[in-house]
Design a protein around this motif. Structure first.
Motif, PDB file in Angstrom:
ATOM      1  N   VAL A 186     -37.888 -80.521   8.588  1.00  0.00           N
ATOM      2  CA  VAL A 186     -38.275 -81.643   9.142  1.00  0.00           C
ATOM      3  C   VAL A 186     -39.200 -82.444  10.325  1.00  0.00           C
ATOM      4  O   VAL A 186     -39.924 -82.993  10.776  1.00  0.00           O
ATOM      5  CB  VAL A 186     -37.974 -83.381   9.169  1.00  0.00           C
ATOM      6  CG1 VAL A 186     -37.176 -83.339   7.382  1.00  0.00           C
ATOM      7  CG2 VAL A 186     -36.443 -83.245  10.177  1.00  0.00           C
TER       8      VAL A 186
ATOM      9  N   GLU B 221     -33.185 -81.623   7.647  1.00  0.00           N
ATOM     10  CA  GLU B 221     -32.404 -82.887   7.388  1.00  0.00           C
ATOM     11  C   GLU B 221     -31.245 -82.675   5.739  1.00  0.00           C
ATOM     12  O   GLU B 221     -31.379 -81.812   5.010  1.00  0.00           O
ATOM     13  CB  GLU B 221     -33.217 -84.124   6.010  1.00  0.00           C
ATOM     14  CG  GLU B 221     -33.182 -84.853   5.303  1.00  0.00           C
ATOM     15  CD  GLU B 221     -33.563 -85.716   4.371  1.00  0.00           C
ATOM     16  OE1 GLU B 221     -33.034 -85.866   3.243  1.00  0.00           O
ATOM     17  OE2 GLU B 221     -34.783 -86.054   4.624  1.00  0.00           O
TER      18      GLU B 221
ATOM     19  N   PRO C   2     -44.281 -84.151   2.390  1.00  0.00           N
ATOM     20  CA  PRO C   2     -44.309 -85.199   3.235  1.00  0.00           C
ATOM     21  C   PRO C   2     -45.182 -86.696   3.734  1.00  0.00           C
ATOM     22  O   PRO C   2     -46.420 -85.749   2.609  1.00  0.00           O
ATOM     23  CB  PRO C   2     -44.844 -84.610   4.474  1.00  0.00           C
ATOM     24  CG  PRO C   2     -44.280 -83.228   4.729  1.00  0.00           C
ATOM     25  CD  PRO C   2     -44.362 -82.909   3.368  1.00  0.00           C
TER      26      PRO C   2
ATOM     27  N   VAL D 248     -42.415 -84.727  10.167  1.00  0.00           N
ATOM     28  CA  VAL D 248     -42.153 -85.849   8.841  1.00  0.00           C
ATOM     29  C   VAL D 248     -42.131 -87.020   9.261  1.00  0.00           C
ATOM     30  O   VAL D 248     -41.369 -87.930   9.858  1.00  0.00           O
ATOM     31  CB  VAL D 248     -41.569 -86.251   7.641  1.00  0.00           C
ATOM     32  CG1 VAL D 248     -41.548 -86.855   6.559  1.00  0.00           C
ATOM     33  CG2 VAL D 248     -41.223 -84.027   7.621  1.00  0.00           C
TER      34      VAL D 248
ATOM     35  N   ASN E  10     -38.744 -89.772   9.450  1.00  0.00           N
ATOM     36  CA  ASN E  10     -37.594 -88.972   8.758  1.00  0.00           C
ATOM     37  C   ASN E  10     -36.766 -89.243  10.024  1.00  0.00           C
ATOM     38  O   ASN E  10     -36.690 -89.268  10.614  1.00  0.00           O
ATOM     39  CB  ASN E  10     -38.071 -87.557   8.312  1.00  0.00           C
ATOM     40  CG  ASN E  10     -36.694 -86.973   8.025  1.00  0.00           C
ATOM     41  OD1 ASN E  10     -36.018 -86.864   8.380  1.00  0.00           O
ATOM     42  ND2 ASN E  10     -36.755 -86.870   7.218  1.00  0.00           N
TER      43      ASN E  10
ATOM     44  N   TRP F  59     -40.774 -88.668   2.733  1.00  0.00           N
ATOM     45  CA  TRP F  59     -41.278 -87.701   1.562  1.00  0.00           C
ATOM     46  C   TRP F  59     -41.970 -88.326   0.257  1.00  0.00           C
ATOM     47  O   TRP F  59     -41.240 -89.681   0.245  1.00  0.00           O
ATOM     48  CB  TRP F  59     -39.913 -86.840   0.884  1.00  0.00           C
ATOM     49  CG  TRP F  59     -38.932 -86.581   1.873  1.00  0.00           C
ATOM     50  CD1 TRP F  59     -38.149 -86.807   1.991  1.00  0.00           C
ATOM     51  CD2 TRP F  59     -39.312 -85.540   3.100  1.00  0.00           C
ATOM     52  NE1 TRP F  59     -36.835 -85.655   3.213  1.00  0.00           N
ATOM     53  CE2 TRP F  59     -38.133 -84.880   3.275  1.00  0.00           C
ATOM     54  CE3 TRP F  59     -40.678 -84.302   3.221  1.00  0.00           C
ATOM     55  CZ2 TRP F  59     -38.090 -84.258   4.295  1.00  0.00           C
ATOM     56  CZ3 TRP F  59     -40.649 -83.579   3.541  1.00  0.00           C
ATOM     57  CH2 TRP F  59     -39.330 -83.026   4.699  1.00  0.00           C
TER      58      TRP F  59
END
Length: 210
Positions: free
Chosen positions: A40, A104, A161, A187, A190, A208
């Protein structure tokens, strides 16, 4: 001749490769089984001309030798007591790399929680935390090609993303010529991005696309 896997990590700008790594899954096939998660947050380091790079001004030591290897190789090093993980990019002898800063958790989260003795975002919202969460505690993997290593990035199965944010890198010498270069990518929203403020977190989708 480079393999298809290696070709992902060369032949285009490092900052483009870095952005394309977001959403890919990093995996470690370790003694406790496979653990892993989605990338991420990353930072790009652009070699001998980058004041924040370990290869700045042609600096080359036995410790950083792996940075000069084949694209897709592992550069695993220790800094301030923590292990960090770069992916070597560009052609051999061109010492550019991409630091994985945030992940993540997605595979065997219980094991990563045990490795970190932490829960929530603190499992892997930073480069040292990420490596520790995977269960890596030495430089044994340094210099290995990810394609055949226990530590790898799955380029075939990934998330996309909604938006990628670009900023300056974290923890580099801000007084250096490239200290403020916009070479960090993450991202948006996130929760596992390092230093992500709670009010900026997307707790529903984690940034996402569905």
């Amino acid at each position: 001749m480079l393999t298809k896997y290696q070709q992902f990590f060369t032949g285009r700008p490092t900052i483009k490769i870095a952005q394309d790594l977001l959403g890919k899954m990093v995996k470690y096939h370790g003694p406790a089984g496979t653990v892993g998660g989605y990338i991420v947050e990353v930072e790009a380091y652009l070699g001998e001309g980058d004041s924040a790079s370990h290869a700045f001004n042609g600096r080359r030591t036995g410790y950083s030798e792996s940075l000069y290897g084949q694209p897709g190789n592992i550069y695993l090093y220790q800094i301030r007591g923590h292990y960090c993980f770069d992916i070597v990019v560009q052609d051999e002898e061109e010492p550019q790399g991409i630091l994985l800063r945030g992940m993540e958790p997605a595979i065997n989260v219980a094991e990563m929680t045990k490795n970190r003795q932490m829960t929530g975002v603190n499992i892997s919202n930073g480069p040292g935390k990420l490596v520790q969460a995977l269960g890596i505690h030495s430089r044994k993997l340094d210099g290995q090609p990810m394609e055949t290593s226990a530590l790898t990035v799955d380029l075939e199965n990934y998330r996309v993303p909604q938006e990628v944010v670009t900023t300056a890198r974290i923890g580099v010498n801000l007084q250096g010529e490239n200290g403020l270069s916009p070479n960090r990518f993450f991202v948006k929203g996130n929760p596992y991005v390092s230093n992500m403020r709670k009010r900026d977190m997307d707790l529903d989708h984690h940034g996402w696309k569905d």
